[in-house]
Motif scaffolding. Sequence first.
Motif, PDB file in Angstrom:
ATOM      1  N   ARG A  93      11.207  51.590  27.740  1.00 27.81           N
ATOM      2  CA  ARG A  93      10.847  52.989  27.477  1.00 27.81           C
ATOM      3  C   ARG A  93       9.579  53.361  28.238  1.00 27.81           C
ATOM      4  NH1 ARG A  93      10.455  52.620  22.495  1.00 27.81           N
ATOM      5  NH2 ARG A  93      12.466  53.473  21.815  1.00 27.81           N
ATOM      6  N   GLU A  94       8.628  52.439  28.260  1.00 33.73           N
ATOM      7  CA  GLU A  94       7.373  52.697  28.975  1.00 33.73           C
ATOM      8  C   GLU A  94       7.577  52.800  30.485  1.00 33.73           C
ATOM      9  OE1 GLU A  94       4.996  49.468  27.659  1.00 33.73           O
ATOM     10  OE2 GLU A  94       4.718  50.276  25.628  1.00 33.73           O
ATOM     11  N   ARG A  95       8.674  52.236  30.973  1.00 34.15           N
ATOM     12  CA  ARG A  95       8.995  52.326  32.392  1.00 34.15           C
ATOM     13  C   ARG A  95       9.829  53.563  32.712  1.00 34.15           C
ATOM     14  NH1 ARG A  95      11.540  46.518  33.104  1.00 34.15           N
ATOM     15  NH2 ARG A  95      12.591  47.602  34.822  1.00 34.15           N
ATOM     16  N   GLY A  96      10.074  54.408  31.704  1.00 37.34           N
ATOM     17  CA  GLY A  96      10.776  55.663  31.933  1.00 37.34           C
ATOM     18  C   GLY A  96      12.257  55.647  31.634  1.00 37.34           C
ATOM     19  N   VAL A  97      12.766  54.538  31.121  1.00 35.74           N
ATOM     20  CA  VAL A  97      14.179  54.475  30.763  1.00 35.74           C
ATOM     21  C   VAL A  97      14.402  55.300  29.497  1.00 35.74           C
ATOM     22  CG1 VAL A  97      16.080  52.964  30.046  1.00 35.74           C
ATOM     23  CG2 VAL A  97      14.476  52.206  31.813  1.00 35.74           C
ATOM     24  N   THR A  98      15.403  56.158  29.502  1.00 38.74           N
ATOM     25  CA  THR A  98      15.705  56.983  28.331  1.00 38.74           C
ATOM     26  C   THR A  98      16.698  56.275  27.423  1.00 38.74           C
ATOM     27  OG1 THR A  98      17.607  58.103  29.337  1.00 38.74           O
ATOM     28  CG2 THR A  98      15.411  59.052  29.742  1.00 38.74           C
ATOM     29  N   ARG A  99      16.773  56.730  26.181  1.00 34.82           N
ATOM     30  CA  ARG A  99      17.742  56.165  25.251  1.00 34.82           C
ATOM     31  C   ARG A  99      19.161  56.364  25.759  1.00 34.82           C
ATOM     32  NH1 ARG A  99      15.660  57.815  19.144  1.00 34.82           N
ATOM     33  NH2 ARG A  99      13.701  56.613  19.196  1.00 34.82           N
ATOM     34  N   ARG A 100      19.412  57.506  26.359  1.00 38.63           N
ATOM     35  CA  ARG A 100      20.740  57.793  26.894  1.00 38.63           C
ATOM     36  C   ARG A 100      21.090  56.808  28.014  1.00 38.63           C
ATOM     37  NH1 ARG A 100      24.474  61.864  27.074  1.00 38.63           N
ATOM     38  NH2 ARG A 100      25.593  62.166  29.046  1.00 38.63           N
ATOM     39  N   ASP A 101      20.133  56.560  28.908  1.00 37.17           N
ATOM     40  CA  ASP A 101      20.380  55.608  29.987  1.00 37.17           C
ATOM     41  C   ASP A 101      20.652  54.214  29.430  1.00 37.17           C
ATOM     42  OD1 ASP A 101      20.046  57.515  31.956  1.00 37.17           O
ATOM     43  OD2 ASP A 101      17.921  57.047  32.296  1.00 37.17           O
ATOM     44  N   TRP A 102      19.853  53.789  28.461  1.00 38.36           N
ATOM     45  CA  TRP A 102      20.013  52.471  27.870  1.00 38.36           C
ATOM     46  C   TRP A 102      21.352  52.361  27.144  1.00 38.36           C
ATOM     47  CZ3 TRP A 102      18.554  47.674  28.148  1.00 38.36           C
ATOM     48  CH2 TRP A 102      18.729  46.810  27.066  1.00 38.36           C
ATOM     49  N   TRP A 103      21.716  53.412  26.437  1.00 38.97           N
ATOM     50  CA  TRP A 103      22.968  53.405  25.679  1.00 38.97           C
ATOM     51  C   TRP A 103      24.167  53.284  26.621  1.00 38.97           C
ATOM     52  CZ3 TRP A 103      23.989  52.643  20.762  1.00 38.97           C
ATOM     53  CH2 TRP A 103      25.235  52.995  20.243  1.00 38.97           C
ATOM     54  N   ARG A 104      24.080  53.975  27.745  1.00 34.56           N
ATOM     55  CA  ARG A 104      25.215  53.987  28.669  1.00 34.56           C
ATOM     56  C   ARG A 104      25.254  52.764  29.584  1.00 34.56           C
ATOM     57  NH1 ARG A 104      25.501  59.720  31.629  1.00 34.56           N
ATOM     58  NH2 ARG A 104      27.352  58.689  32.485  1.00 34.56           N
ATOM     59  N   GLN A 105      24.103  52.248  29.993  1.00 38.54           N
ATOM     60  CA  GLN A 105      24.077  51.185  30.986  1.00 38.54           C
ATOM     61  C   GLN A 105      23.498  49.869  30.506  1.00 38.54           C
ATOM     62  OE1 GLN A 105      23.049  52.463  35.086  1.00 38.54           O
ATOM     63  NE2 GLN A 105      22.560  54.451  34.176  1.00 38.54           N
ATOM     64  N   GLY A 106      22.593  49.901  29.538  1.00 36.48           N
ATOM     65  CA  GLY A 106      22.027  48.667  29.022  1.00 36.48           C
ATOM     66  C   GLY A 106      21.409  47.815  30.120  1.00 36.48           C
ATOM     67  N   CYS A 107      21.688  46.528  30.075  1.00 36.11           N
ATOM     68  CA  CYS A 107      21.106  45.595  31.035  1.00 36.11           C
ATOM     69  C   CYS A 107      21.598  45.810  32.462  1.00 36.11           C
ATOM     70  CB  CYS A 107      21.391  44.153  30.612  1.00 36.11           C
ATOM     71  SG  CYS A 107      20.506  43.640  29.117  1.00 36.11           S
ATOM     72  N   PHE A 108      22.619  46.619  32.645  1.00 38.13           N
ATOM     73  CA  PHE A 108      23.068  46.922  34.004  1.00 38.13           C
ATOM     74  C   PHE A 108      22.037  47.770  34.751  1.00 38.13           C
ATOM     75  CE2 PHE A 108      27.483  46.631  31.955  1.00 38.13           C
ATOM     76  CZ  PHE A 108      27.529  45.256  32.154  1.00 38.13           C
ATOM     77  N   LEU A 109      21.045  48.289  34.029  1.00 40.51           N
ATOM     78  CA  LEU A 109      19.915  48.944  34.677  1.00 40.51           C
ATOM     79  C   LEU A 109      19.091  47.919  35.459  1.00 40.51           C
ATOM     80  CD1 LEU A 109      18.760  51.172  31.697  1.00 40.51           C
ATOM     81  CD2 LEU A 109      19.670  52.040  33.857  1.00 40.51           C
ATOM     82  N   GLU A 110      19.064  46.693  34.944  1.00 36.57           N
ATOM     83  CA  GLU A 110      18.303  45.620  35.576  1.00 36.57           C
ATOM     84  C   GLU A 110      19.151  44.879  36.620  1.00 36.57           C
ATOM     85  OE1 GLU A 110      15.011  44.327  34.613  1.00 36.57           O
ATOM     86  OE2 GLU A 110      14.821  46.323  33.760  1.00 36.57           O
ATOM     87  N   THR A 111      20.355  44.548  36.228  1.00 34.51           N
ATOM     88  CA  THR A 111      21.297  43.845  37.115  1.00 34.51           C
ATOM     89  C   THR A 111      22.573  44.671  37.176  1.00 34.51           C
ATOM     90  OG1 THR A 111      20.405  41.706  36.431  1.00 34.51           O
ATOM     91  CG2 THR A 111      22.561  41.705  37.517  1.00 34.51           C
ATOM     92  N   PRO A 112      22.839  45.337  38.285  1.00 40.29           N
ATOM     93  CA  PRO A 112      24.000  46.240  38.376  1.00 40.29           C
ATOM     94  C   PRO A 112      25.296  45.560  37.952  1.00 40.29           C
ATOM     95  CG  PRO A 112      22.619  46.471  40.311  1.00 40.29           C
ATOM     96  CD  PRO A 112      22.077  45.296  39.537  1.00 40.29           C
ATOM     97  N   ARG A 113      26.135  46.335  37.315  1.00 44.92           N
ATOM     98  CA  ARG A 113      27.431  45.819  36.871  1.00 44.92           C
ATOM     99  C   ARG A 113      28.241  45.337  38.071  1.00 44.92           C
ATOM    100  NH1 ARG A 113      31.723  48.906  32.881  1.00 44.92           N
ATOM    101  NH2 ARG A 113      33.466  47.449  33.164  1.00 44.92           N
ATOM    102  N   PRO A 114      28.802  44.139  37.990  1.00 43.01           N
ATOM    103  CA  PRO A 114      29.548  43.597  39.133  1.00 43.01           C
ATOM    104  C   PRO A 114      30.870  44.319  39.345  1.00 43.01           C
ATOM    105  CG  PRO A 114      29.768  42.159  37.244  1.00 43.01           C
ATOM    106  CD  PRO A 114      28.764  43.206  36.855  1.00 43.01           C
ATOM    107  N   GLU A 115      31.344  44.273  40.552  1.00 38.90           N
ATOM    108  CA  GLU A 115      32.657  44.826  40.861  1.00 38.90           C
ATOM    109  C   GLU A 115      33.730  43.927  40.255  1.00 38.90           C
ATOM    110  OE1 GLU A 115      33.267  47.643  42.359  1.00 38.90           O
ATOM    111  OE2 GLU A 115      31.152  48.095  42.768  1.00 38.90           O
ATOM    112  N   GLY A 116      34.828  44.548  39.836  1.00 38.48           N
ATOM    113  CA  GLY A 116      35.929  43.769  39.276  1.00 38.48           C
ATOM    114  C   GLY A 116      35.733  43.468  37.806  1.00 38.48           C
ATOM    115  N   GLY A 117      36.699  42.798  37.212  1.00 30.92           N
ATOM    116  CA  GLY A 117      36.650  42.480  35.795  1.00 30.92           C
ATOM    117  C   GLY A 117      35.665  41.380  35.473  1.00 30.92           C
TER     118      GLY A 117
END
Length: 266
Positions: A93-117
């Motif tokens: 939160r202190e780095r500017g991440v919003t609750r909406r961003d966290w809810w939708r992306q979670g840790c993928f904000l730190e490590t992008p979601r990989p391609e594929g399943g």
Amino acid sequence: MKRSRSYWRPKRALLLGLVGGWLAVASALPALASSPLAREGVEHYTLALTWHPGFCASRSRPPRECREARLRRGAEDGFVLHGLWASLPDDLRERGVTRRDWWRQGCFLETPRPEGGFCRAHAPLALPEPLASRLDRAMPGRASCLDRYQYAKHAACLALPAEALFSTSLELLEAVNDSAFGDFVALHRGGVVGRNALIDAFEAAFGEGTGRALRLECRGRGNRLLTEVRIGIDAEALERFPAADSLVRLGRGRCATRVSIADVDG
């Protein structure tokens, strides 16, 4: 807004009997072990539990865990596990991440979601065999690597141990299924209940006012088909769940005033 109790009154005597039984059982159960999930800066967790028959009925292309009978066994026990989600940590939160961003992306904000399943992108979680076997039954979506997805999105960047996350999740799930609320939902498989009757059943099981910690999720035409419940739990009180003082308020869900509870074979 005043709740309608026209449906609830005929069921009150039955539910109170169930509550009495639950309280007797609860008093004999040991408290959950002190949780290693109390991470600094995380205020609460959301326990997401799927009503599997409703989830499957709501899908135009049902996944494997809906099509194969052996993978649906956990639905016979009541709710099944979707996940246990940490609230937005203070450092993000202190780095500017919003609750909406966290809810939708979670840790993928730190490590992008990989391609594929996730079955291809992530190796199986290293869980002890007894825990893995319990999780197979309690989380049908594991057949589609839901456990890997949940850990990658909601826990990996918080350095939460996978074993602790899922063992705690199973304890919480079992507490709900063993409660009068779990009994109420199971009792109405294949039927229709009032949305407020579900909230009243939750409060009868866990304490007056606790209905604010319950979020009901529905899909289908008019949002009438129950697919999931979400329960807010204080991050520092996971070991006290389902005590009333362990619960925290969540936002309202999306369910019609009358809710259909699909049956296992329905």
